[in-house]
Design a protein around this motif. Structure first.
Motif, PDB file in Angstrom:
ATOM      1  N   TYR A   1       0.852  -1.185   0.000  1.00 37.08           N
ATOM      2  CA  TYR A   1       0.000   0.000   0.000  1.00 37.08           C
ATOM      3  C   TYR A   1       0.889   1.236   0.000  1.00 37.08           C
ATOM      4  O   TYR A   1       2.118   1.136   0.090  1.00 37.08           O
ATOM      5  CB  TYR A   1      -0.929  -0.014   1.221  1.00 37.08           C
ATOM      6  CG  TYR A   1      -0.173  -0.117   2.527  1.00 37.08           C
ATOM      7  CD1 TYR A   1       0.221   1.025   3.221  1.00 37.08           C
ATOM      8  CD2 TYR A   1       0.176  -1.354   3.058  1.00 37.08           C
ATOM      9  CE1 TYR A   1       0.935   0.942   4.397  1.00 37.08           C
ATOM     10  CE2 TYR A   1       0.884  -1.447   4.232  1.00 37.08           C
ATOM     11  CZ  TYR A   1       1.266  -0.301   4.901  1.00 37.08           C
ATOM     12  OH  TYR A   1       1.977  -0.381   6.070  1.00 37.08           O
ATOM     13  N   GLY A   2       0.284   2.399  -0.083  1.00 37.18           N
ATOM     14  CA  GLY A   2       1.040   3.652  -0.053  1.00 37.18           C
ATOM     15  C   GLY A   2       2.084   3.695  -1.155  1.00 37.18           C
ATOM     16  O   GLY A   2       1.785   3.499  -2.323  1.00 37.18           O
ATOM     17  N   THR A   3       3.319   3.919  -0.777  1.00 37.23           N
ATOM     18  CA  THR A   3       4.392   4.050  -1.759  1.00 37.23           C
ATOM     19  C   THR A   3       4.846   2.705  -2.315  1.00 37.23           C
ATOM     20  O   THR A   3       5.538   2.660  -3.335  1.00 37.23           O
ATOM     21  CB  THR A   3       5.616   4.742  -1.134  1.00 37.23           C
ATOM     22  OG1 THR A   3       6.084   3.936  -0.039  1.00 37.23           O
ATOM     23  CG2 THR A   3       5.279   6.149  -0.661  1.00 37.23           C
ATOM     24  N   GLY A   4       4.509   1.624  -1.634  1.00 31.95           N
ATOM     25  CA  GLY A   4       4.905   0.290  -2.099  1.00 31.95           C
ATOM     26  C   GLY A   4       6.402   0.044  -2.014  1.00 31.95           C
ATOM     27  O   GLY A   4       6.933  -0.807  -2.718  1.00 31.95           O
ATOM     28  N   LYS A   5       7.093   0.759  -1.151  1.00 33.78           N
ATOM     29  CA  LYS A   5       8.547   0.672  -1.076  1.00 33.78           C
ATOM     30  C   LYS A   5       9.031  -0.563  -0.320  1.00 33.78           C
ATOM     31  O   LYS A   5       8.424  -0.989   0.653  1.00 33.78           O
ATOM     32  CB  LYS A   5       9.119   1.897  -0.371  1.00 33.78           C
ATOM     33  CG  LYS A   5       9.045   3.175  -1.160  1.00 33.78           C
ATOM     34  CD  LYS A   5       9.702   4.284  -0.363  1.00 33.78           C
ATOM     35  CE  LYS A   5       9.737   5.595  -1.096  1.00 33.78           C
ATOM     36  NZ  LYS A   5      10.425   6.618  -0.288  1.00 33.78           N
ATOM     37  N   LEU A   6      10.173  -1.067  -0.753  1.00 34.26           N
ATOM     38  CA  LEU A   6      10.900  -2.095  -0.024  1.00 34.26           C
ATOM     39  C   LEU A   6      11.799  -1.427   1.013  1.00 34.26           C
ATOM     40  O   LEU A   6      11.960  -1.917   2.119  1.00 34.26           O
ATOM     41  CB  LEU A   6      11.772  -2.927  -0.972  1.00 34.26           C
ATOM     42  CG  LEU A   6      12.705  -3.897  -0.274  1.00 34.26           C
ATOM     43  CD1 LEU A   6      11.939  -5.143   0.147  1.00 34.26           C
ATOM     44  CD2 LEU A   6      13.897  -4.247  -1.133  1.00 34.26           C
ATOM     45  N   ALA A   7      12.384  -0.295   0.636  1.00 33.14           N
ATOM     46  CA  ALA A   7      13.310   0.422   1.513  1.00 33.14           C
ATOM     47  C   ALA A   7      12.768   1.816   1.789  1.00 33.14           C
ATOM     48  O   ALA A   7      12.568   2.604   0.860  1.00 33.14           O
ATOM     49  CB  ALA A   7      14.682   0.491   0.867  1.00 33.14           C
ATOM     50  N   GLU A   8      12.552   2.099   3.048  1.00 33.35           N
ATOM     51  CA  GLU A   8      12.027   3.404   3.461  1.00 33.35           C
ATOM     52  C   GLU A   8      13.176   4.339   3.779  1.00 33.35           C
ATOM     53  O   GLU A   8      14.087   3.991   4.528  1.00 33.35           O
ATOM     54  CB  GLU A   8      11.139   3.253   4.704  1.00 33.35           C
ATOM     55  CG  GLU A   8       9.939   2.363   4.504  1.00 33.35           C
ATOM     56  CD  GLU A   8       8.877   2.940   3.582  1.00 33.35           C
ATOM     57  OE1 GLU A   8       8.931   4.134   3.256  1.00 33.35           O
ATOM     58  OE2 GLU A   8       7.990   2.173   3.196  1.00 33.35           O
ATOM     59  N   GLY A   9      13.129   5.521   3.212  1.00 26.82           N
ATOM     60  CA  GLY A   9      14.183   6.507   3.426  1.00 26.82           C
ATOM     61  C   GLY A   9      14.647   7.060   2.098  1.00 26.82           C
ATOM     62  O   GLY A   9      13.899   7.037   1.110  1.00 26.82           O
TER      63      GLY A   9
END
Length: 175
Positions: A94-102
């Motif tokens: 959901y949201g940004t669908g990111k694996l790595a946040e930052g």
């Protein structure tokens, strides 16, 4: 500068006795609860202090692996001024669908940060995913390397493993 009592203090804090069901399905009368040192501010600070010297020159981001690597990466980030990256086991759905946040990883040198490495499965998965996203990943620093002595469990993905403590050092600290 090394911390001569760190292994003994971590072992005393984290080695539990009782009856424990292990991930393998086996039972054990002993269990090493790594989250006990990570949730202890004084022990976490000591681990982070030792880890700072292991971070390779040229590192641009510290990639803390979910869940255990995140508090350590945050503590090392605070000491080095390097930005932290929080690496999920799988991209959120959901949201940004990111694996790595930052910060963005493409073209940047990421040093992974993990609490304990035994076989390196989670680190291997994160390395492959970050490389697929364009990151340069060559090193993982960990608090404890529990793999067999003189064995790099991540050699197959060309990753150097640098550890604050090894299983042998923790065992020796028990006396």
């Amino acid at each position: 500068m090394t911390d001569p009592n760190l292994a003994a203090d971590i072992d005393a804090c984290c080695r539990l006795t009782g009856e424990f069901l292990l991930r393998s399905g086996q039972t054990s009368t002993e269990y090493f609860d790594k989250y006990l040192f990570e949730s202890d501010p004084a022990l976490l600070a000591r681990v982070a202090d030792q880890m700072v010297a292991l971070v390779p020159d040229g590192t641009e981001l510290l990639g803390g692996l979910e869940l255990g690597g995140i508090p350590i990466a945050t503590a090392v980030s605070a000491r080095t001024g390097l930005p932290a990256l929080f690496v999920r086991k799988k991209a959120k759905e959901y949201g940004t669908g990111k694996l790595a946040e930052g910060p963005a990883v493409e073209g940047r040198r990421v040093t992974l940060v993990e609490d304990v490495i035994t076989t390196g499965g989670a680190v291997r998965d994160a390395t492959n995913a970050l490389r697929a996203a364009g990151a340069v990943v060559e090193t993982v620093v960990c608090a404890i390397d529990r793999s067999p002595a003189d064995v790099n469990p991540l050699a197959d993905v060309g990753l150097e493993v640098l550890a604050v403590l090894t299983k042998a050092e923790l065992d020796a600290a028990r006396g």
